[in-house]
Design a protein around this motif. Sequence first.
Motif, PDB file in Angstrom:
ATOM      1  N   ASP A 209     -22.251  35.241 -35.335  1.00 38.52           N
ATOM      2  CA  ASP A 209     -21.795  36.599 -35.073  1.00 38.52           C
ATOM      3  C   ASP A 209     -20.491  36.542 -34.289  1.00 38.52           C
ATOM      4  OD1 ASP A 209     -21.857  39.370 -34.949  1.00 38.52           O
ATOM      5  OD2 ASP A 209     -23.058  39.404 -33.129  1.00 38.52           O
ATOM      6  N   ASN A 250     -22.606  37.235 -39.585  1.00 37.64           N
ATOM      7  CA  ASN A 250     -22.579  38.696 -39.487  1.00 37.64           C
ATOM      8  C   ASN A 250     -21.147  39.229 -39.594  1.00 37.64           C
ATOM      9  OD1 ASN A 250     -23.724  41.239 -39.057  1.00 37.64           O
ATOM     10  ND2 ASN A 250     -23.583  41.103 -36.832  1.00 37.64           N
ATOM     11  N   GLU A 265     -26.640  44.799 -40.710  1.00 33.20           N
ATOM     12  CA  GLU A 265     -26.913  45.200 -39.328  1.00 33.20           C
ATOM     13  C   GLU A 265     -27.270  46.666 -39.302  1.00 33.20           C
ATOM     14  OE1 GLU A 265     -23.821  43.831 -36.739  1.00 33.20           O
ATOM     15  OE2 GLU A 265     -24.454  45.169 -35.149  1.00 33.20           O
TER      16      GLU A 265
END
Length: 447
Positions: A209, A250, A265
């Motif tokens: 991420d 992500n 998400e």
Amino acid sequence: MPVSVLSKFSACIGGLALCISLQAQVYTPAPANLEARKTFQDNKYGLFIHWGLSSMLGDGEWVMNNRNIKVEDYKRLLPAFYPAQFDADKWVQTARNAGMKYIVFITRHHDGFSNWDTKQSDWKITNTPFKRDVLKELAAACKKEGIKLGLYYSTLDWYRDDYPHETGRTGQGTGRTGKGNYASYLQFMKNQLTELLTNYGEIMSIWFDGHWDQTNPEGAHDRSSRIDWRYEEIYGLIHSLQPQCMIGNNHHLTPLPGEDFQMFERDLPGENKSGLSFQEASQEVPLETCETINGAWGYNITDRKYKTVSQVIQLLVGAAGRNANLLLNVGPMPNGQIQPEFTDTLAAAGKWLEKYGETIYGTRGGPIAPQPWGVSTQKGRKIYLHVFKQPYGNMILLPGFKEKVKQVQVFINREPVKFKQQAEGLILQSEGISFDGADEVIEIELR
Ligand code: JFZ
């Protein structure tokens, strides 16, 4: 040559080099990796755990950025961290009672704090008065209970000078004056990942991420990154250390070469309520949606937006019906405990799974696209209709349904359901079926 022409020229060369290097990246997942993807999809449901120094401030894991806390001030959290009630077995028990099959734990979030005994930095849990390597304990507890363990790892850092903070969208208020140096930072990440993939047993996944810190905000047309992250090097290292380890990032883009699953998400694949999910669902790799059990990832002391048991069940089922996993998050308290409001809800949804698990685990998204009344899952010759609300007019039409049906039953009590197969599709009589729960399941057995 005038400067502008020169820079255009070098941009051209740069673009060419990028094309060539992208073409050169052919990734063939190892057989163990393909096997791991299947198991992952069969497992369907995991517990995400956001926890670390930031938990102490009770204001979410972005608190350092949101309140512009300087590194020098934030450092005072280190000698104060003592999670007296931390018990890895209890966390794993919470996941088990919930019917979850894996845990993804924050090893290092954007504040750069390492939740394990890293040799690469002093900014780590073993330098708090607590001293314990919580990751070691969690890995051991997971292994004992047969729960798989994935590791969240932030590529973005608000603490280190060598992270290219000058071009970052966030972390501008943490008082760094040193110069970013990606070569140095990349080496640091590789050393840390080597530790994580060497000292903690089999790791199910690395959950990256932070990519978005170096791009325009979500929704912007230009999605290019201001730095070359050199993912091929990072991913190659991971797969060489543990070929089965699944990599996800992500970045809210189509999966890049070397990635083994795609995450969403706060949205189910195909939805974009969060404004973070512009990417199309991949047909190649497993999908996973992550969501919070209240409104926050890291511990937020005033957050009471608890999801209900029905909401949790429908989220999981909604994901399964879209061929995706659900990674549901809790942010444990600074003392290391997961608050009862979370464990109660998780356990109640777990009770539902004890009865209905057959219609979720090991299934794939069913042949009927998501409908106003719910979704479908499938395993072999059985299709499960997950009905969230009373269908209009006491019947359910499955348009275009052509396969020959052997029988239709209410899953939970095996009561037969009347059906007709016609040109326009399959019609089920839903009269007499109660739709009071979170999800009533109707089982269609194919011939
Ligand atoms: C990220 C993290 O920032 C967050 O703290 C949490 O760990 C979550 C699971 O992942 O969430 C994002 C991702 C992208 C943006 C913002 C938050 N973005 O593009 O602004």
